[in-house]
Design an enzyme around this catalytic site. Structure first.
Site, PDB file in Angstrom:
ATOM      1  N   LYS A  25       2.028  20.768  93.022  1.00 13.27           N
ATOM      2  CA  LYS A  25       2.995  19.973  92.417  1.00 13.27           C
ATOM      3  C   LYS A  25       4.043  19.671  93.659  1.00 13.27           C
ATOM      4  O   LYS A  25       4.468  18.597  94.107  1.00 13.27           O
ATOM      5  CB  LYS A  25       3.778  20.442  91.263  1.00 13.27           C
ATOM      6  CG  LYS A  25       2.948  20.241  90.132  1.00 13.27           C
ATOM      7  CD  LYS A  25       3.526  21.195  88.901  1.00 13.27           C
ATOM      8  CE  LYS A  25       2.541  21.101  87.646  1.00 13.27           C
ATOM      9  NZ  LYS A  25       2.906  21.844  86.368  1.00 13.27           N
ATOM     10  N   GLN A  69       7.817  25.395  84.039  1.00 12.94           N
ATOM     11  CA  GLN A  69       6.347  25.897  84.154  1.00 12.94           C
ATOM     12  C   GLN A  69       6.078  26.919  83.244  1.00 12.94           C
ATOM     13  O   GLN A  69       6.696  28.090  83.158  1.00 12.94           O
ATOM     14  CB  GLN A  69       6.183  26.447  85.603  1.00 12.94           C
ATOM     15  CG  GLN A  69       4.622  26.623  85.896  1.00 12.94           C
ATOM     16  CD  GLN A  69       3.894  25.446  85.950  1.00 12.94           C
ATOM     17  OE1 GLN A  69       4.260  24.267  86.059  1.00 12.94           O
ATOM     18  NE2 GLN A  69       2.509  25.613  85.575  1.00 12.94           N
ATOM     19  N   ASP A  92       7.789  16.328  81.501  1.00 16.19           N
ATOM     20  CA  ASP A  92       6.316  16.877  80.883  1.00 16.19           C
ATOM     21  C   ASP A  92       6.416  16.592  79.332  1.00 16.19           C
ATOM     22  O   ASP A  92       5.268  16.487  78.965  1.00 16.19           O
ATOM     23  CB  ASP A  92       6.757  18.574  80.686  1.00 16.19           C
ATOM     24  CG  ASP A  92       5.602  19.486  81.901  1.00 16.19           C
ATOM     25  OD1 ASP A  92       4.777  18.552  82.208  1.00 16.19           O
ATOM     26  OD2 ASP A  92       5.994  20.301  82.141  1.00 16.19           O
TER      27      ASP A  92
HETATM   28  N1  GUN Z   1       1.269  25.150  82.631  1.00 12.47           N
HETATM   29  C1  GUN Z   1       0.107  24.659  82.954  1.00 12.47           C
HETATM   30  N2  GUN Z   1       0.040  23.249  82.851  1.00 12.47           N
HETATM   31  C2  GUN Z   1       1.306  23.071  82.535  1.00 12.47           C
HETATM   32  C3  GUN Z   1       1.946  21.761  82.561  1.00 12.47           C
HETATM   33  O1  GUN Z   1       1.434  20.718  82.488  1.00 12.47           O
HETATM   34  N3  GUN Z   1       3.303  21.510  82.352  1.00 12.47           N
HETATM   35  C4  GUN Z   1       4.173  22.824  82.435  1.00 12.47           C
HETATM   36  N4  GUN Z   1       5.531  22.789  82.259  1.00 12.47           N
HETATM   37  N5  GUN Z   1       3.518  23.843  82.398  1.00 12.47           N
HETATM   38  C5  GUN Z   1       1.992  24.141  82.544  1.00 12.47           C
END
Ligand code: GUN
Length: 259
Positions: A25, A69, A92
């Site tokens: 990211k 995350q 998200d």
């Molecule tokens: N962990 C794995 N995929 C994601 C995601 O798309 N968002 C978040 N916040 N955590 C994750």
């Protein structure tokens, strides 16, 4: 935009895969000019400390998106903490308010993985209207929001989960199958029929230590010969998820400038 968008990521130490996901990211943000900051918190951080950090970011005028995350260590309450994120910064779409908006078809931004899946299918000309879409995952990150986005496209989604009976029969009957079971080599070429569209969301580590999805990788060619379409792992849905996140950060930054 007058100001560069900024993504703020909170990562609590302890999950190896998260380290890699967050790095991807950050890298994509750097490539396309989105400012980004990752706050790394120790594994034994308290719930109150994570909440305080979220509150601080909620009030940061430079911030155009907060991402907590997942997964978090067991002692932290994921649902509670996700709901501390200001809904207008929830890139998200994981807070209760945004999930509620999504259910009503009025989402502020769309969940990243589902948005990436629908976008990818449309890009490759896969018609969704009236199609039977089997989603083998019932999580809040993938399966449930994807079913809502599929409904918006006038597809007919079915969510399968751990207790679902006759899963392999259901797989054979669907037009589009979205797999996110987290089991390496869960299905192979014989589990599919001619012309099906397969979306493999899982990122597993195989016995050879390499990344793989739920579909047996050595069967990709057999599937293509059957006229199926399949997303690869890695460099499939992992990438579209990150791209959707970038779009969401920019969308939020635009909305913030408009207001
Ligand atoms: N962990 C794995 N995929 C994601 C995601 O798309 N968002 C978040 N916040 N955590 C994750």
């Amino acid at each position: 935009l007058n100001k560069k968008p900024k993504l703020c990521i909170i990562r609590v130490e302890g999950d190896k895969a998260s380290e890699r996901y967050v790095r991807n990211k950050n890298k994509m943000c750097d490539e396309i000019g989105i400012l980004n900051e990752t706050i790394l918190l120790p594994n034994d951080v308290t719930q109150e400390e994570v909440k305080d950090k979220i509150m601080e970011l909620n009030n940061d005028v430079e911030c155009s998106g907060i991402l907590l995350q997942l997964p978090l260590p067991k002692h932290l309450d994921e649902k509670y903490l996700l709901d501390q994120i200001c809904p207008y910064l929830d890139v998200d779409c994981l807070s209760s308010w945004n999930i509620g908006k999504l259910l009503k078809g009025e989402e502020y931004v769309q969940s990243c993985t589902p948005k990436g899946i629908v976008g990818l299918l449309k890009f490759y000309g896969v018609d969704l209207k009236g199609k039977d879409v089997l989603i083998v995952n019932d999580s809040t990150i993938v399966g449930r929001p994807l079913a809502l986005l599929m409904l918006k496209e006038k597809a007919t989604p079915t969510i399968a989960h751990i207790e679902t009976k006759n899963l392999k029969d259901k797989i054979k009957r669907a037009d589009i199958i979205v797999l996110a079971t987290g089991n390496a080599n869960f299905v192979g070429a014989d589990d599919f029929v001619k012309g099906q569209v397969i979306v493999d969301v899982s990122i597993n580590v195989g016995t050879d230590g390499k990344l793989c999805g739920d579909v047996v990788k050595s069967d990709y060619n057999k599937l293509l010969k059957k006229g199926c379409l399949i997303t690869p792992v890695p460099l499939g849905i992992g990438q579209t998820t990150v791209l959707s996140l970038m779009e969401n950060v920019i969308e939020i930054a635009e909305k913030r400038e408009e207001n």
